[in-house]
Design an enzyme around this catalytic site. Structure first.
Site: not given
Ligand code: UN1
Length: 495
Positions: A175, A228-229, A232-233, A250, A284, A385
């Site tokens: 999804k 995701g956030s 939610v995670g 993650e 992230c 964040e």
């Molecule tokens: C993400 O932002 O969810 O190192 C992953 C990095 C990328 C992966 C980011 N290779 O910024």
């Protein structure tokens, strides 16, 4: 006419479903509808899970090298279509084309890597304490996996999850984010055309709060992998615990770059610009905090401001653009709200701070690269964040204080340190409590052959990507086999 984007269930592309659709829009130009997407009904998800369950019975017994060969074919196609896919990523998600091509490249890399894992997937054989008995541990698949992915890496993150899940012998219901449904569909088409049997990989479109949650709590699912956030995670992880499902999430980050008084400042500025404003801060791994030694604070700030002021905002398909749009209106409003919060908290707005509506940008979700200085570590803009082009600059008196500030957050994904002093680098590597630490490099640019993921509230469960402790640990279970060929009862610990 926009293309109708369909679900893939048991090898068939299905567009009817609930009869409802939603649009995927170009965030740089909201008059451009990238796709009209089928909204899944619960019954579609049920059928997708059922198809995956049936396909699992055969797929798990296909030799892993053969499963790997299908991934290899998919990697070849991804490489051939890199340019076309990169342009689609920019159109649907907004990041500048060079980064979009990097997104596709990351998917190519993980696909080749996991294809070759088909010929590895090794366990151990270990001597038994008893004669005529052998012992081994092997990796076995888990079953049907629900993969739920975000919009910021619309090709790479799905590939990070789909490839290890499939090569390990699992089947999948995928999804993707509703904001990047077209990219996700292209990736699934490539895998399906590479020769996956029907039902091994199923695709269901919809919003996270309905389709995503319905899928994650489905009794037919054995494992959930989510990016995701944090909010939610953590919710998904709690639900997964109740449903006794394996889970890996993650989530967010509030990543800091420490810049020491002995740092190469030109290099640090380049790293700060790339980490802070690359992908418009929507990673992230974005560098949203710069923790600068007081001896170089003023000079660094001046240089950083100068570099950020040169960034060109615009449609990511234009060669000269450095910073693309945010993904949608809600995200844009959220970032603007945080800019107001920063001002109210007493941080000093150095540059940016407004929506950008010049020329053709009036039709998209653009915000100026924004820098706050004189930020206190406990301010909300330094703790929460933001996921946008907003960077906080914080002063520190020495390495010890800088590390304490870097660690003073609920997140633990990435950090970076700029120093020329090998001893300071060693101390930072040891004492910073993020899962990934960069020395003299920015916070972004993780490579797929090493595990990826965070500590604290950045990650739950196994990490992603390759290497020891990577995604294969998420998508397999260890099974231990003792075989006794002595022909008599032997008692471990007693004979
Ligand atoms: C993400 O932002 O969810 O190192 C992953 C990095 C990328 C992966 C980011 N290779 O910024």
């Amino acid at each position: 006419m926009s293309e109708v984007i369909k679900n893939l269930i048991d090898g068939k592309w299905e567009g009817k479903s609930s009869g409802e659709t939603f649009e995927s829009i170009n965030p740089a130009d909201t008059s451009d509808v990238v796709g009209v997407v089928t909204k899944s009904a619960s019954a579609d998800v049920d059928r997708a899970v059922q198809a995956a369950k049936e396909a699992y019975r055969k797929w798990r017994h296909i030799p892993a090298p053969k499963r790997g060969e299908i991934l290899f074919m998919a990697a070849e196609t991804l490489a051939k279509k890199k340019q076309e896919l990169g342009e689609l990523v920019t159109r649907e998600m907004g990041k500048v084309l060079s980064e979009a091509l990097g997104d596709v490249q990351e998917a190519i890399d993980i696909t080749y890597y996991m294809a070759s894992e088909g010929r590895r997937l090794s366990g151990e054989t270990i001597p038994s304490e008893l004669p005529d008995k052998d012992c081994k541990s092997i990796r076995v698949p888990i079953g049907v996996c629900a993969l739920i992915t975000p919009w910021n890496f619309p090709i790479a993150i799905p590939a990070w999850k789909i490839m290890p899940a499939l090569v390990s012998g699992n089947t999948v219901v995928f999804k993707p984010s509703s904001y990047t449904a077209v990219c996700a569909t292209r990736l699934v088409e490539i895998l399906q055309d590479a020769g996956l049997p029907n039902g091994v990989l199923n695709l269901v479109h919809g919003r996270g709060e309905d389709t995503g949650e319905y899928l994650a709590t489905h009794p037919g699912i054995e494992a959930i992998s989510f990016t995701g956030s944090t909010a939610v995670g953590e919710r998904l992880a709690r639900m997964a615990m109740e449903g006794e499902k394996k889970v890996s999430c993650e989530m967010g980050g509030k990543n800091g770059i420490i810049i020491m008084d002995d740092a190469n400042l030109e290099l640090a500025v380049e790293g700060a610009v790339w980490g802070g404003f690359g992908t418009t801060g929507q990673r992230c791994t974005a560098a949203s905090r710069l923790i600068v030694h007081e001896a170089v604070y003023d000079r660094f700030l001046e240089m950083f401001k100068e570099a950020a002021s040169k960034l060109r905002i615009g449609n990511g398909l234009h060669k000269e653009t450095d910073v693309g749009p945010l993904i949608n209106e809600a995200q844009m409003e959220k970032v603007l709200r945080y800019i107001e919060i920063g001002k109210e908290e007493g941080a000093k707005l150095i540059i940016g701070g407004r929506a950008y509506k010049e020329g053709e940008c009036a039709k998209g979700y653009f915000i100026e690269p924004t820098i706050f200085s004189d930020v206190r570590p406990d301010m909300r803009i330094a703790q929460e964040e933001i996921f946008g082009p907003v960077v906080c600059v914080i002063r520190a008196k020495d390495l010890e204080e800088a590390i304490a500030i870097a660690n003073d957050t609920k997140y633990g994904l990435v950090s970076a340190v700029y120093t020329q002093d090998v001893n300071k680098s060693a101390i930072a590597e040891r004492d910073i409590d993020t899962s990934i630490v960069y020395i003299n490099a920015s916070t972004i640019g993780a490579e797929i052959q090493l595990p990826f993921g965070g500590r604290k509230r950045s990650g739950i469960g196994n990490k992603e990507a390759g290497g020891r402790g990577g995604a294969l640990d998420m998508f397999t279970e260890w099974k231990v086999i003792y075989r006794d060929f002595s022909g008599k009862l032997q008692k471990a610990q007693m004979d």
